[in-house]
Design an enzyme around this catalytic site. Sequence first.
Site, PDB file in Angstrom:
ATOM      1  N   ARG A 112     -20.883   5.648  23.139  1.00 18.38           N
ATOM      2  CA  ARG A 112     -20.736   4.243  23.484  1.00 18.38           C
ATOM      3  C   ARG A 112     -19.385   3.697  22.988  1.00 18.38           C
ATOM      4  O   ARG A 112     -18.733   2.931  23.655  1.00 18.38           O
ATOM      5  CB  ARG A 112     -21.925   3.512  22.848  1.00 18.38           C
ATOM      6  N   TYR A 113     -19.022   4.097  21.781  1.00 20.13           N
ATOM      7  CA  TYR A 113     -17.759   3.661  21.181  1.00 20.13           C
ATOM      8  C   TYR A 113     -16.765   4.819  21.249  1.00 20.13           C
ATOM      9  O   TYR A 113     -17.169   5.975  21.162  1.00 20.13           O
ATOM     10  CB  TYR A 113     -17.975   3.290  19.707  1.00 20.13           C
ATOM     11  N   ARG A 116     -16.831   7.423  18.019  1.00 25.06           N
ATOM     12  CA  ARG A 116     -18.038   7.906  17.350  1.00 25.06           C
ATOM     13  C   ARG A 116     -19.191   8.063  18.332  1.00 25.06           C
ATOM     14  O   ARG A 116     -19.255   7.364  19.348  1.00 25.06           O
ATOM     15  CB  ARG A 116     -18.439   6.999  16.193  1.00 25.06           C
ATOM     16  N   CYS A 125     -41.059  11.651  14.373  1.00 22.22           N
ATOM     17  CA  CYS A 125     -40.928  10.661  13.319  1.00 22.22           C
ATOM     18  C   CYS A 125     -42.088  10.830  12.361  1.00 22.22           C
ATOM     19  O   CYS A 125     -43.164  11.266  12.758  1.00 22.22           O
ATOM     20  CB  CYS A 125     -40.964   9.261  13.894  1.00 22.22           C
ATOM     21  N   CYS A 129     -43.251   3.533  14.158  1.00 19.45           N
ATOM     22  CA  CYS A 129     -43.120   2.110  13.834  1.00 19.45           C
ATOM     23  C   CYS A 129     -43.493   1.308  15.068  1.00 19.45           C
ATOM     24  O   CYS A 129     -43.055   1.612  16.169  1.00 19.45           O
ATOM     25  CB  CYS A 129     -41.686   1.785  13.442  1.00 19.45           C
ATOM     26  N   CYS A 132     -40.541  -0.017  17.183  1.00 21.42           N
ATOM     27  CA  CYS A 132     -39.481   0.944  17.518  1.00 21.42           C
ATOM     28  C   CYS A 132     -38.855   0.671  18.887  1.00 21.42           C
ATOM     29  O   CYS A 132     -39.543   0.545  19.890  1.00 21.42           O
ATOM     30  CB  CYS A 132     -40.046   2.350  17.507  1.00 21.42           C
ATOM     31  N   ARG A 134     -37.099   2.817  20.443  1.00 20.44           N
ATOM     32  CA  ARG A 134     -37.178   4.040  21.249  1.00 20.44           C
ATOM     33  C   ARG A 134     -38.628   4.461  21.461  1.00 20.44           C
ATOM     34  O   ARG A 134     -38.929   5.650  21.558  1.00 20.44           O
ATOM     35  CB  ARG A 134     -36.403   5.168  20.567  1.00 20.44           C
ATOM     36  N   ASP A 293     -34.713  -5.748  19.684  1.00 19.80           N
ATOM     37  CA  ASP A 293     -34.337  -5.437  21.070  1.00 19.80           C
ATOM     38  C   ASP A 293     -35.390  -5.872  22.088  1.00 19.80           C
ATOM     39  O   ASP A 293     -36.505  -6.229  21.725  1.00 19.80           O
ATOM     40  CB  ASP A 293     -34.104  -3.929  21.219  1.00 19.80           C
ATOM     41  N   ASP A 330     -27.766  -5.980  19.425  1.00 18.89           N
ATOM     42  CA  ASP A 330     -27.364  -4.804  20.186  1.00 18.89           C
ATOM     43  C   ASP A 330     -27.474  -5.223  21.650  1.00 18.89           C
ATOM     44  O   ASP A 330     -28.567  -5.461  22.163  1.00 18.89           O
ATOM     45  CB  ASP A 330     -28.278  -3.618  19.856  1.00 18.89           C
ATOM     46  N   LYS A 337     -23.078  -3.159  19.564  1.00 19.08           N
ATOM     47  CA  LYS A 337     -23.524  -4.149  18.589  1.00 19.08           C
ATOM     48  C   LYS A 337     -22.550  -5.314  18.533  1.00 19.08           C
ATOM     49  O   LYS A 337     -21.364  -5.127  18.364  1.00 19.08           O
ATOM     50  CB  LYS A 337     -23.616  -3.504  17.215  1.00 19.08           C
TER      51      LYS A 337
HETATM   52  C1  LIG Z   1     -24.962   1.911  16.312  1.00 14.48           C
HETATM   53  C2  LIG Z   1     -24.345   2.942  17.108  1.00 14.48           C
HETATM   54  C3  LIG Z   1     -23.257   3.672  16.627  1.00 14.48           C
HETATM   55  C4  LIG Z   1     -22.669   3.442  15.263  1.00 14.48           C
HETATM   56  O1  LIG Z   1     -22.124   2.169  15.157  1.00 14.48           O
HETATM   57  P1  LIG Z   1     -21.538   1.653  13.780  1.00 14.48           P
HETATM   58  O2  LIG Z   1     -21.258   0.212  14.035  1.00 14.48           O
HETATM   59  O3  LIG Z   1     -20.305   2.452  13.518  1.00 14.48           O
HETATM   60  O4  LIG Z   1     -22.555   1.897  12.726  1.00 14.48           O
HETATM   61  C5  LIG Z   1     -22.703   4.620  17.449  1.00 14.48           C
HETATM   62  N1  LIG Z   1     -23.180   4.845  18.699  1.00 14.48           N
HETATM   63  C6  LIG Z   1     -24.216   4.143  19.194  1.00 14.48           C
HETATM   64  C7  LIG Z   1     -24.694   4.428  20.557  1.00 14.48           C
HETATM   65  C8  LIG Z   1     -24.842   3.176  18.407  1.00 14.48           C
HETATM   66  O5  LIG Z   1     -25.884   2.498  18.897  1.00 14.48           O
HETATM   67  S1  SF4 Z   2     -38.098   2.969  14.221  1.00 19.80           S
HETATM   68 FE1  SF4 Z   2     -38.701   4.474  15.788  1.00 19.80          FE
HETATM   69  S2  SF4 Z   2     -37.257   6.166  15.567  1.00 19.80           S
HETATM   70 FE2  SF4 Z   2     -37.180   4.947  13.689  1.00 19.80          FE
HETATM   71  S3  SF4 Z   2     -38.673   5.910  12.296  1.00 19.80           S
HETATM   72 FE3  SF4 Z   2     -39.727   4.270  13.346  1.00 19.80          FE
HETATM   73  S4  SF4 Z   2     -40.674   5.267  15.100  1.00 19.80           S
HETATM   74 FE4  SF4 Z   2     -39.100   6.636  14.372  1.00 19.80          FE
END
Ligand SMILES: *Cc1c(COP(=O)(O)O)cnc(C)c1O
Ligand code: SF4
Length: 413
Positions: A112-113, A116, A125, A129, A132, A134, A293, A330, A337
């Site tokens: 995305r960035y 990184r 997991c 949660c 979550c 995801r 989210d 996000d 973010k």
């Molecule tokens: C959060 C995230 C990161 C890391 O972002 P930082 O602001 O550097 O912590 C990298 N890739 C994705 C897709 C993310 O959601």
């Molecule tokens: S938030 Fe989602 S991915 Fe993170 S520990 Fe909980 S269940 Fe697992």
Amino acid sequence: MEDVDVSDLWDCSQEEWDDWRWQLANSITTAGELKEKFNISDQQVKQIEEAREIFPMSITPYYASLIDFDQELCPIRLQAVPQKAELEQSKYEMDDPLHEEEDSPVSGLTHRYPDRVLLMVTNKCSMFCRHCTRKRKVGDGESRVDLEQIKKGIEYIKDNPQIRDVLLSGGDPLLLDLDILEEVISELKDIPHVEIVRLGSRVPVVLPQRINDELVNRLKKYSPLWINTHFNHKKEVTPRAKEALNKLADNGFPLGNQTVLLRNVNDCPLVMKELMHELVKNRIRPYYLYQCDLSRGIEHFRTSVSTGIEIIESLIGHTSGFAVPRYVVDAPGGGGKIPITPNYLVSNSRRKTVLRNYEGDIVVYTEPEIKEDNCPEECNVCTENKEKAANGEAVEPSGVQKLLSEDTKEFSL
Ligand SMILES: *Cc1c(COP(=O)(O)O)cnc(C)c1O
Ligand code: SF4
């Protein structure tokens, strides 16, 4: 160290309780099992069963032992036990609100960035949660991540020299087999352009038993390995969790925390401040506070953005700077973010900037008379960066940063 006792609700030895594999093997996955341990009504059982049909339940005995069923809004229960509200459909919900799959050049990797990436190394997991993001993937046998897929992600990172930071995610990377986790980390650390490897894990919160000597000794060789954990309420920072955090900190792992802003769990300035203080006392630097989210089944956890702003207003200036996380939304649709803070800039003219502080005092900062727009002759960081960017080894200024640059003639993005 405070004594850590096995819960009297489980008929097991202290050794079993301290064994993370025992904890996982004895996780609570049905309402019936919950009813055996706790005083819950038949109606609650029915609702839990209905909700877990859609999003499965799994709670470690350790985390379950922290639930107080007599408290209507127990923050532990809200995060662990399914609620009927999860089944409600909302108009704006999405399966993949962050477009993690769309920004994915190879399966399981989100780029995305520019510098990184997020690499999913497992979908397991230690607990599911309820909030979550995801939810669609966690614990779903079909979207498993395998070593083959991880290797493809590592190849992609090798081929893209501008990537300097790799974030291992999931699921929970600390549930991976240690041989596999070590292999992944050491391969990443061998890539010359990868400067940082970090992982996000909820294990210190819901399965602190996993942070044992073996794990720490095997991973500390790869220092620095940044660990971001996920505490949402002070009640989670138990003596047992503290023991795990101390072990990580004593062994040199830099620790951060990502909190999700959750209705009825931590959507209060005072509750949040208590959590932040508890974290820094345990050598964890609060990193992010996430706005919840728009994922399916978590509408009941969402708060307004104003709640988050009020919380940040109550922290900045009122407590240690390093106890204040960055509050982010996000962006739905994969915008990344976006930081949000209360406004401190009141106004400005060419010569003066008017600011307000946390107490509401208005102050003026007078700008310097010297114009600062010329870089020193001898500095060549720009030219070097341009050369590196041409070879794909660095990234050029982009976005609003680019608009601010003297170099650019563009007037919009
Ligand atoms: C959060 C995230 C990161 C890391 O972002 P930082 O602001 O550097 O912590 C990298 N890739 C994705 C897709 C993310 O959601
Ligand atoms: S938030 Fe989602 S991915 Fe993170 S520990 Fe909980 S269940 Fe697992």
